[in-house]
Scaffold this active site. Structure first.
Site, PDB file in Angstrom:
ATOM      1  N   TYR A  26       0.834  -1.197   0.000  1.00 27.17           N
ATOM      2  CA  TYR A  26       0.000   0.000   0.000  1.00 27.17           C
ATOM      3  C   TYR A  26       0.877   1.259   0.000  1.00 27.17           C
ATOM      4  O   TYR A  26       0.670   2.175  -0.795  1.00 27.17           O
ATOM      5  CB  TYR A  26      -0.919  -0.007   1.227  1.00 27.17           C
ATOM      6  CG  TYR A  26      -1.815   1.197   1.345  1.00 27.17           C
ATOM      7  CD1 TYR A  26      -3.064   1.205   0.748  1.00 27.17           C
ATOM      8  CD2 TYR A  26      -1.421   2.327   2.058  1.00 27.17           C
ATOM      9  CE1 TYR A  26      -3.902   2.303   0.852  1.00 27.17           C
ATOM     10  CE2 TYR A  26      -2.245   3.428   2.175  1.00 27.17           C
ATOM     11  CZ  TYR A  26      -3.494   3.408   1.568  1.00 27.17           C
ATOM     12  OH  TYR A  26      -4.307   4.512   1.677  1.00 27.17           O
ATOM     13  N   ALA A  27       1.863   1.282   0.886  1.00 25.39           N
ATOM     14  CA  ALA A  27       2.742   2.443   1.000  1.00 25.39           C
ATOM     15  C   ALA A  27       3.515   2.684  -0.290  1.00 25.39           C
ATOM     16  O   ALA A  27       3.676   3.828  -0.726  1.00 25.39           O
ATOM     17  CB  ALA A  27       3.705   2.264   2.180  1.00 25.39           C
ATOM     18  N   LYS A  30       1.169   4.267  -2.849  1.00 19.46           N
ATOM     19  CA  LYS A  30       0.870   5.675  -2.546  1.00 19.46           C
ATOM     20  C   LYS A  30       2.079   6.573  -2.786  1.00 19.46           C
ATOM     21  O   LYS A  30       1.929   7.720  -3.217  1.00 19.46           O
ATOM     22  CB  LYS A  30       0.355   5.814  -1.110  1.00 19.46           C
ATOM     23  CG  LYS A  30      -0.996   5.164  -0.904  1.00 19.46           C
ATOM     24  CD  LYS A  30      -2.039   5.742  -1.848  1.00 19.46           C
ATOM     25  CE  LYS A  30      -3.409   5.159  -1.612  1.00 19.46           C
ATOM     26  NZ  LYS A  30      -4.444   5.794  -2.436  1.00 19.46           N
TER      27      LYS A  30
END
Length: 126
Positions: A26-27, A30
């Protein structure tokens, strides 16, 4: 878009500012959004197209209220204690920043990332 206009992307403080253990996928995604916006800003500027990103902090939303995949209501209430503004943000507050960045008032703003987090990421950890 042929000529003129504005594009927006939404990132997250998880990846856009901080790492997030057990959520590296996820990081990474993003963080990649921010690089994409900067590159598109350079590429599309000659056509009068602006590209910016918003990096929301802790915003009360269906995602953040999900106790399985995020903090949940209890976690958000605990997080309020470390946010200088003293509360979690609203979806509307993040949307107002997006509205500004896509308006003519931001006609000379491109390739930027605006953090909307009530001061969370600038507070020195206690």
């Amino acid at each position: 878009m042929e000529q003129g206009g504005a594009m927006m992307a939404t990132s997250s403080i998880a990846g856009g500012v901080y790492g997030w253990e057990e959520h590296s996928h996820y990081a990474a995604a993003k963080a990649g959004v921010l690089g994409l916006c900067r590159s598109l800003a350079v590429e599309l500027a000659p056509r009068g197209i602006r590209v910016n990103a918003v990096i929301p902090g802790l915003i009360e939303s269906p995602q953040s209220l999900d106790e399985v995949n995020s903090l949940g209501p209890r976690g958000l209430r605990e997080a309020e204690k470390i946010i200088p503004a003293g509360r979690v943000g609203t979806v509307d507050e993040a949307a107002r920043v997006i509205r500004f960045l896509t308006s003519d008032d931001a006609a000379y703003v491109t390739g930027q990332s605006v953090i909307v987090d009530g001061g969370l990421t600038v507070r020195w950890p206690n």
